[in-house]
Design a protein around this motif. Structure first.
Motif, PDB file in Angstrom:
ATOM      1  N   ARG A 201     -16.675  11.151 -29.714  1.00  0.00           N
ATOM      2  CA  ARG A 201     -16.273  10.529 -30.971  1.00  0.00           C
ATOM      3  C   ARG A 201     -17.336  10.742 -32.044  1.00  0.00           C
ATOM      4  O   ARG A 201     -17.069  10.648 -33.223  1.00  0.00           O
ATOM      5  CB  ARG A 201     -16.069   9.023 -30.771  1.00  0.00           C
ATOM      6  N   ALA A 202     -18.577  10.966 -31.585  1.00  0.00           N
ATOM      7  CA  ALA A 202     -19.660  11.160 -32.556  1.00  0.00           C
ATOM      8  C   ALA A 202     -20.422  12.421 -32.169  1.00  0.00           C
ATOM      9  O   ALA A 202     -20.201  12.991 -31.105  1.00  0.00           O
ATOM     10  CB  ALA A 202     -20.591   9.958 -32.540  1.00  0.00           C
ATOM     11  N   LEU A 203     -21.318  12.843 -33.048  1.00  0.00           N
ATOM     12  CA  LEU A 203     -22.141  14.008 -32.746  1.00  0.00           C
ATOM     13  C   LEU A 203     -23.003  13.740 -31.520  1.00  0.00           C
ATOM     14  O   LEU A 203     -23.431  12.615 -31.294  1.00  0.00           O
ATOM     15  CB  LEU A 203     -23.037  14.328 -33.939  1.00  0.00           C
ATOM     16  N   THR A 204     -23.265  14.774 -30.749  1.00  0.00           N
ATOM     17  CA  THR A 204     -24.073  14.617 -29.551  1.00  0.00           C
ATOM     18  C   THR A 204     -25.526  14.953 -29.876  1.00  0.00           C
ATOM     19  O   THR A 204     -25.814  16.049 -30.362  1.00  0.00           O
ATOM     20  CB  THR A 204     -23.580  15.588 -28.458  1.00  0.00           C
TER      21      THR A 204
ATOM     22  N   ASP B 135     -21.855  19.358 -32.306  1.00  0.00           N
ATOM     23  CA  ASP B 135     -20.563  18.800 -32.650  1.00  0.00           C
ATOM     24  C   ASP B 135     -19.594  19.060 -31.506  1.00  0.00           C
ATOM     25  O   ASP B 135     -19.062  20.158 -31.362  1.00  0.00           O
ATOM     26  CB  ASP B 135     -20.072  19.452 -33.946  1.00  0.00           C
ATOM     27  N   GLU B 136     -19.378  18.053 -30.677  1.00  0.00           N
ATOM     28  CA  GLU B 136     -18.419  18.185 -29.588  1.00  0.00           C
ATOM     29  C   GLU B 136     -17.180  17.345 -29.884  1.00  0.00           C
ATOM     30  O   GLU B 136     -16.453  16.957 -28.989  1.00  0.00           O
ATOM     31  CB  GLU B 136     -19.051  17.742 -28.262  1.00  0.00           C
ATOM     32  N   THR B 137     -17.007  17.055 -31.172  1.00  0.00           N
ATOM     33  CA  THR B 137     -15.882  16.196 -31.538  1.00  0.00           C
ATOM     34  C   THR B 137     -14.604  17.004 -31.733  1.00  0.00           C
ATOM     35  O   THR B 137     -13.534  16.436 -31.842  1.00  0.00           O
ATOM     36  CB  THR B 137     -16.166  15.444 -32.857  1.00  0.00           C
ATOM     37  N   THR B 138     -14.740  18.324 -31.801  1.00  0.00           N
ATOM     38  CA  THR B 138     -13.531  19.122 -32.008  1.00  0.00           C
ATOM     39  C   THR B 138     -13.492  20.303 -31.043  1.00  0.00           C
ATOM     40  O   THR B 138     -14.520  20.770 -30.572  1.00  0.00           O
ATOM     41  CB  THR B 138     -13.486  19.717 -33.433  1.00  0.00           C
ATOM     42  N   LEU B 139     -12.268  20.761 -30.782  1.00  0.00           N
ATOM     43  CA  LEU B 139     -12.047  21.958 -29.984  1.00  0.00           C
ATOM     44  C   LEU B 139     -11.408  22.999 -30.888  1.00  0.00           C
ATOM     45  O   LEU B 139     -10.603  22.654 -31.751  1.00  0.00           O
ATOM     46  CB  LEU B 139     -11.057  21.652 -28.860  1.00  0.00           C
TER      47      LEU B 139
ATOM     48  N   HIS C 215     -27.520   7.746 -32.473  1.00  0.00           N
ATOM     49  CA  HIS C 215     -26.076   7.675 -32.255  1.00  0.00           C
ATOM     50  C   HIS C 215     -25.364   7.707 -33.592  1.00  0.00           C
ATOM     51  O   HIS C 215     -24.908   6.688 -34.084  1.00  0.00           O
ATOM     52  CB  HIS C 215     -25.713   6.394 -31.505  1.00  0.00           C
ATOM     53  N   PRO C 216     -25.292   8.866 -34.169  1.00  0.00           N
ATOM     54  CA  PRO C 216     -24.700   8.965 -35.494  1.00  0.00           C
ATOM     55  C   PRO C 216     -23.255   8.479 -35.486  1.00  0.00           C
ATOM     56  O   PRO C 216     -22.545   8.670 -34.493  1.00  0.00           O
ATOM     57  CB  PRO C 216     -24.747  10.464 -35.798  1.00  0.00           C
ATOM     58  N   ALA C 217     -22.838   7.866 -36.572  1.00  0.00           N
ATOM     59  CA  ALA C 217     -21.461   7.420 -36.700  1.00  0.00           C
ATOM     60  C   ALA C 217     -20.553   8.650 -36.704  1.00  0.00           C
ATOM     61  O   ALA C 217     -20.994   9.739 -37.053  1.00  0.00           O
ATOM     62  CB  ALA C 217     -21.307   6.632 -37.995  1.00  0.00           C
ATOM     63  N   PRO C 218     -19.279   8.455 -36.292  1.00  0.00           N
ATOM     64  CA  PRO C 218     -18.375   9.600 -36.158  1.00  0.00           C
ATOM     65  C   PRO C 218     -18.236  10.421 -37.437  1.00  0.00           C
ATOM     66  O   PRO C 218     -18.018  11.630 -37.382  1.00  0.00           O
ATOM     67  CB  PRO C 218     -17.031   8.969 -35.791  1.00  0.00           C
TER      68      PRO C 218
END
Ligand code: ADP
Ligand code: MG
Length: 686
Positions: A141-144, A42-46, A196-199
């Motif tokens: 925007r989505a999981l890596t 999960d690189e969608t949040t800091l 490419h999972p959706a966000p």
């Protein structure tokens, strides 16, 4: 004509990552498209450093305020990161390159992701992933996706390759309507979802393999596997083998009459099944499974008798010399009085003796050939091989089996093959991996056996174990003591066994205590074994777990030291060395703490059951099918996505779909196999 024109087919040398991809079997676009993430990050949040807790896996961003190489306790790169709120976190790298130091230089702004751990100087991350970023760089925007990879293949390189493979690959639906179970998405959709999972999809939903997208991939994988197995079976059915009829009053009947016991019901049934196969013109391809001590050897001898009576030869292969020796002794005892010549072929047999054996095999004078894999070496030529029997077939590597088959193939006729195994294959595994194999099962032990009682002893109770040994040998019975094989250190292993041997010699004055280990010359091993089977030797200390088929009915106590280091089926096999006669037998498992969870479940299983099938089921549960089957050594996973312990319903669906597809849409079947297995089909056929 121009000189030195490069040949037109000359290719640019491949880069290291490309070679690494080849090695992983990622050659075609479709291979890449089917290379699915192991997990997601999960690189969608800091998060702020202040909010980090011990054990959190998270992504933080900050500026490097200090970067230095320290040498204590060992060389490492230590980086201090400060986020915009002013809190600091230590990053620690035990392996690093100059390029890492450059990215993590003082003043650099980086995003790092890893697990926070409470260190001596506050929270730190060891080996986090990191990348340089500009201020305000957008977040993912989505999981890596994180793909399974190897050391030579960087994740970022592979991720790009997979993304473009996925774009280029032909993912059109190839299966006729009604093939895929209802409720599962089209392949293209399933792959898009997983790569490419959706966000808004959560990591949990993706990693739980019961999701329909996963189910679709597992189904397709199992279908490809079933199809290739069924095709192999069809091809085998086109081959021709000599048909052997059982003659009334013939060799088989004579052997039966000469045996000192009568067959069990189960033995009778499997002998029937085998005889029926041998009577056909298609090569037998049968696995005979039966728990340790269930009496497979005599079944093998009865099968051999059928072939030999018709003037054909039979080869019996065992994985080790001691096993081959054991078989030899039994078979010679049974068959030579009936006028059958038995030859012995093992690696240690050299020079004149070997040449003579080879000549007897080539002339057909030796009707039965017993040996190790030496039997399939180049110089060995059979006059007329009709039946090959492979004992403990799972111990012959996956790659060895095709070699064996091609060696035995001679002229227009194929020999029949009978494989024997004391490690029963659980139903799902058999259905999946051996769809082209017929299976016979001996499900009862000869009468008069008392079940072995299994006991656990902690290592500090050795004295009590030694006292037990003293009682057993005083009563005229015999004892095995097995020390584990320590893979990393054979010499340590030997030391350990030698010390145990010494202790037992001292504790049991007047008793013959023998030692058997892998480094001994074959002749010496054979001498020790014969003293033990002859009853002169009361106690046998052995380092090796390889010699599992030995048969000494007077042995009533099996001690296994460091039992926690053995696999479950190994333990069961070893236990099977006792309880072969009428006396009540005991298996003592000595363990040393601390025990891992899997070690605990193995020991628990040993205490709770004596049933080889139950043991096999639990083993599969504990270890997983890859290891169970020994596919590990071959490096090629048999199934990447499906889990045989969990996916039994899917295996069934795939099996019936495969049968239907082969019958009604053979071309679609072929396309499906090509898509999934590409060049790997040959391997799976073995
Ligand atoms: P495994 O299936 O483990 O290879 P073996 O073939 O070594 O077992 O047989 C175990 C022992 O049982 C041998 O001593 C064998 O001679 C004996 N045996 C086999 N069948 C019978 C039977 N029907 N009745 C009594 N003893 C038997
Ligand atoms: Mg055996």
């Amino acid at each position: 004509m121009a000189e030195a024109a490069p040949p037109s087919n000359e290719k640019k040398p491949k880069s290291a990552p490309q070679r690494a991809m080849d090695k992983l079997g990622l050659v075609r676009d479709i291979d890449l498209a089917l290379h699915l993430p192991l997990r997601y990050e999960d690189e969608t949040t800091l998060v702020s450093i202040a909010s980090l807790r011990d054990g959190d896996t998270a992504q933080v961003e900050g500026v490097v305020v200090r970067s230095e190489v320290q040498f204590r306790p060992r060389r490492q790169l230590v980086v201090r990161l400060r986020d915009d709120a002013g809190d600091e976190l230590v990053l620690r790298f035990l392996n690093f390159y100059p390029s890492h130091q450059k990215t993590l230089a003082e003043g650099a702004r980086v995003r790092v992701r890893g697990e926070a751990r409470g260190g001596f100087f506050g929270l730190e991350m060891v080996h986090p992933s990191f990348k340089a970023v500009g201020e305000g760089a957008p977040l993912a925007r989505a999981l890596t996706p994180i793909y399974p990879t190897s050391a030579q293949l960087p994740q970022a390189y592979l991720r790009k390759a997979v993304a473009s493979g996925l774009m280029r690959a032909d993912l059109s639906e190839q299966l006729p309507p009604g093939t895929v179970p209802p409720g599962l998405p089209p392949l293209r959709e399933a792959l898009a979802y997983l790569h490419h999972p959706a966000p808004d999809v959560s990591v949990a939903a993706l990693e739980d393999r019961s999701h329909p997208a996963w189910q679709r991939l597992k189904f397709d994988e199992l279908l490809a596997q079933q199809l290739s197995q069924l095709k192999a079976k069809q091809e085998r059915e086109l081959q021709r083998a000599p048909a052997f009829a059982v003659r009334p009053g013939g060799l088989q009947e004579k052997l039966l009459a000469a045996l000192p016991f009568s067959l069990t019901e189960a033995q009778r049934r499997v002998v029937e099944e085998i005889a029926r196969d041998l009577g056909r013109e298609t090569p037998m391809h049968r696995l005979l499974q039966g728990d340790v001590g269930s009496g497979k050897t005599v079944v093998a001898a009865l099968a051999a008798a059928i072939a030999i009576e018709q003037g054909w030869q039979c080869a019996l292969m065992a994985p080790t010399e001691i096993l081959a020796e054991q078989h030899l002794r039994k078979l010679v005892g049974w068959l030579e009085p009936l006028g059958i010549r038995v030859a012995r072929l093992t690696g240690s047999r050299k020079g004149k003796a070997r040449r003579e054996m080879l000549a007897q095999v080539a002339s057909g004078e030796a009707a039965l050939v017993v040996g190790t894999h030496a039997v399939i070496q180049d110089q060995v030529e059979f006059a007329k091989l009709g039946l090959a029997i492979i004992d403990e077939q799972h111990r012959f590597g996956v790659q060895q089996r095709p070699a064996l088959r091609s060696k035995l193939q001679d002229g227009p006729l194929e020999p029949h093959t009978l494989m024997m195994s004391a490690t029963p294959i659980p139903r799902t595994l058999a259905m999946t991996l051996f769809a082209d194999l017929d299976i016979s099962t001996i499900d009862e032990l000869p009468p008069g056996r008392t079940p072995v009682v299994t006991k656990l002893f902690a290592d500090d109770k050795r004295e009590a174990v030694v006292a037990r040994i003293r009682d057993e040998v005083a009563a005229g019975r015999q004892v095995y003591w097995v020390c584990p094989l320590i893979e990393e250190s054979e010499s340590l292993d030997l030391q350990n066994a030698t010390a145990t041997h010494q202790q037992l010699c001292e504790a049991l004055p007047g008793q013959m205590v023998g030692l058997l280990h892998g480094r001994m010359p074959a002749a010496e091993k054979a001498a020790v074994m014969s003293l033990f089977s002859g009853g002169q030797m009361g106690v046998l200390v052995s380092t090796t777990v390889i010699e599992v088929g030995v048969d000494v009915p007077n042995a009533s106590l099996m001690v296994i030291e460091h039992a926690e280091r053995f696999g479950l089926s190994q333990l069961h096999q070893l236990r099977g060395r006792v309880g072969r006669g009428a006396v009540a037998s005991v298996c003592v498992l000595i363990y040393t703490t601390p025990l891992s969870d899997t070690a605990k479940s193995r020991l628990k299983a040993m205490i709770e059951t004596n049933d080889g099938f139950e043991i096999a089921r639990r083993d599969l549960e504990i270890r997983g099918p890859g290891e169970f089957f020994g596919a590990r050594q071959s490096g090629a996973p048999l199934l990447r996505f499906a889990d045989l312990a969990e996916d039994e319903p899917l295996v069934r669906l795939a099996r019936s779909a495969a049968l239907k597809l082969l019958a009604q849409h053979p071309q679609a079947a072929e396309r499906h196999v090509a898509r999934w297995l590409g060049s790997k089909t040959d391997y799976l056929k073995a």
